[in-house]
Design a protein around this motif. Structure first.
Motif, short mmCIF file in Angstrom:
data_model
loop_
_atom_site.label_atom_id
_atom_site.label_comp_id
_atom_site.label_asym_id
_atom_site.label_seq_id
_atom_site.Cartn_x
_atom_site.Cartn_y
_atom_site.Cartn_z
N LYS A 2 0.83 -1.20 0.00
CA LYS A 2 0.00 0.00 0.00
C LYS A 2 0.87 1.26 0.00
O LYS A 2 0.63 2.20 -0.76
CB LYS A 2 -0.92 -0.02 1.23
CG LYS A 2 -1.64 1.29 1.48
CD LYS A 2 -2.47 1.23 2.73
CE LYS A 2 -1.58 1.45 3.93
NZ LYS A 2 -2.31 1.66 5.17
N ASP A 3 1.92 1.24 0.83
CA ASP A 3 2.80 2.41 0.91
C ASP A 3 3.57 2.63 -0.39
O ASP A 3 3.81 3.76 -0.80
CB ASP A 3 3.78 2.27 2.08
CG ASP A 3 3.06 2.28 3.42
OD1 ASP A 3 2.00 2.94 3.51
OD2 ASP A 3 3.55 1.64 4.37
N ILE A 29 -11.58 0.58 -5.92
CA ILE A 29 -10.52 -0.40 -5.67
C ILE A 29 -9.30 0.30 -5.08
O ILE A 29 -8.73 -0.15 -4.09
CB ILE A 29 -10.17 -1.16 -6.97
CG1 ILE A 29 -11.34 -2.03 -7.40
CG2 ILE A 29 -8.90 -1.99 -6.79
CD1 ILE A 29 -11.17 -2.67 -8.77
N ILE A 30 -8.91 1.42 -5.69
CA ILE A 30 -7.76 2.19 -5.19
C ILE A 30 -8.07 2.74 -3.80
O ILE A 30 -7.23 2.70 -2.89
CB ILE A 30 -7.37 3.32 -6.16
CG1 ILE A 30 -6.91 2.74 -7.49
CG2 ILE A 30 -6.31 4.23 -5.57
CD1 ILE A 30 -5.67 1.86 -7.42
N SER A 31 -9.27 3.24 -3.60
CA SER A 31 -9.67 3.77 -2.29
C SER A 31 -9.56 2.68 -1.22
O SER A 31 -9.03 2.93 -0.14
CB SER A 31 -11.11 4.29 -2.37
OG SER A 31 -11.54 4.71 -1.10
N HIS A 32 -10.03 1.49 -1.51
CA HIS A 32 -9.98 0.39 -0.55
C HIS A 32 -8.54 0.00 -0.24
O HIS A 32 -8.20 -0.30 0.91
CB HIS A 32 -10.75 -0.82 -1.07
CG HIS A 32 -12.23 -0.61 -1.11
ND1 HIS A 32 -13.10 -1.12 -0.18
CD2 HIS A 32 -13.00 0.09 -1.98
CE1 HIS A 32 -14.34 -0.76 -0.48
NE2 HIS A 32 -14.30 -0.02 -1.57
N ILE A 33 -7.68 0.01 -1.25
CA ILE A 33 -6.27 -0.32 -1.04
C ILE A 33 -5.60 0.73 -0.16
O ILE A 33 -4.92 0.41 0.81
CB ILE A 33 -5.53 -0.45 -2.39
CG1 ILE A 33 -6.02 -1.67 -3.15
CG2 ILE A 33 -4.02 -0.51 -2.18
CD1 ILE A 33 -5.54 -1.75 -4.60
N LEU A 34 -5.82 2.02 -0.48
CA LEU A 34 -5.17 3.10 0.26
C LEU A 34 -5.67 3.20 1.70
O LEU A 34 -4.92 3.61 2.59
CB LEU A 34 -5.38 4.43 -0.47
CG LEU A 34 -4.74 4.52 -1.85
CD1 LEU A 34 -5.06 5.85 -2.51
CD2 LEU A 34 -3.24 4.31 -1.77
N ASN A 38 -8.50 -3.44 1.69
CA ASN A 38 -8.13 -4.59 0.85
C ASN A 38 -6.66 -4.50 0.47
O ASN A 38 -6.10 -3.40 0.36
CB ASN A 38 -8.95 -4.61 -0.44
CG ASN A 38 -10.42 -4.83 -0.22
OD1 ASN A 38 -10.84 -5.29 0.84
ND2 ASN A 38 -11.21 -4.49 -1.22
N ASN A 39 -6.06 -5.66 0.22
CA ASN A 39 -4.72 -5.70 -0.36
C ASN A 39 -4.86 -5.65 -1.87
O ASN A 39 -5.88 -6.07 -2.42
CB ASN A 39 -4.00 -6.98 0.06
CG ASN A 39 -3.61 -6.95 1.51
OD1 ASN A 39 -3.22 -5.92 2.04
ND2 ASN A 39 -3.72 -8.10 2.16
N ASP A 43 -4.48 -8.59 -10.31
CA ASP A 43 -4.93 -7.78 -11.44
C ASP A 43 -4.43 -6.34 -11.31
O ASP A 43 -3.94 -5.76 -12.27
CB ASP A 43 -6.45 -7.81 -11.54
CG ASP A 43 -6.96 -7.07 -12.76
OD1 ASP A 43 -6.44 -7.32 -13.87
OD2 ASP A 43 -7.88 -6.24 -12.60
N VAL A 44 -4.53 -5.77 -10.11
CA VAL A 44 -4.08 -4.38 -9.89
C VAL A 44 -2.57 -4.28 -10.08
O VAL A 44 -2.07 -3.38 -10.76
CB VAL A 44 -4.48 -3.88 -8.48
CG1 VAL A 44 -3.83 -2.54 -8.17
CG2 VAL A 44 -6.00 -3.78 -8.37
#
Length: 151
Positions: A2-3, A29-34, A38-39, A43-44
């Protein structure tokens, strides 16, 4: 990871929304990762490495080595368009990007380079016009709208 994704966005001057758009994935998806909800999925990670082929995959996945592949200077390969400073370097990068996309089989529109001239623009004097709305844009990508209909 994430970092490291945050660092990529910071170095590339991308907001989470622009980053998601660049990767052609849902912004959530990006919001959840940041936010740590979510990890990043395979695909990302794959989309990051294919869209940003100058990012070192070993660094992105394991955190080892340099962020950028060897020979890369550190600035975005595709800089944000700058209306006031279009030098030959930016044009060369744009041509290189178009050539790369042609190799991948994408159809590109025909762009013709045009030189601009500094011309004096004389506003027309139409006394019937009235201001209906004022929009102020801030450098943090927010804005405010002012007008008689908004109180």
């Amino acid at each position: 990871m994430k970092d490291r994704i945050k660092l990529i966005m910071e170095k590339e001057n991308l907001t989470p929304a622009k980053f998601a758009d660049k990767l052609q994935i849902n912004r959530a998806i990006i919001s959840h990762i940041l936010n740590g909800r979510n990890n990043p999925s395979l695909d990302v990670v794959t989309k990051i490495l294919s869209e940003m082929d100058y990012i070192n995959s070993e660094w992105l996945i394991n955190g080892t080595g340099n962020m950028y592949k060897e020979g890369y200077g550190g600035n975005s390969v595709f800089p944000e368009p700058d209306l006031f400073n279009q030098d030959a370097t930016n044009r060369a990068r744009a041509v290189e990007a178009i050539e790369k996309s042609k190799e991948k089989g994408f159809k590109q529109p025909d762009y013709n380079a045009q030189l601009t001239e500094n011309k004096m623009i004389i506003p027309s004097k139409n006394n019937d016009r009235k201001i209906t709305q004022i929009i102020i844009y801030y450098d943090d990508n927010t804005f405010e709208i002012f007008g008689p209909h908004l109180k």
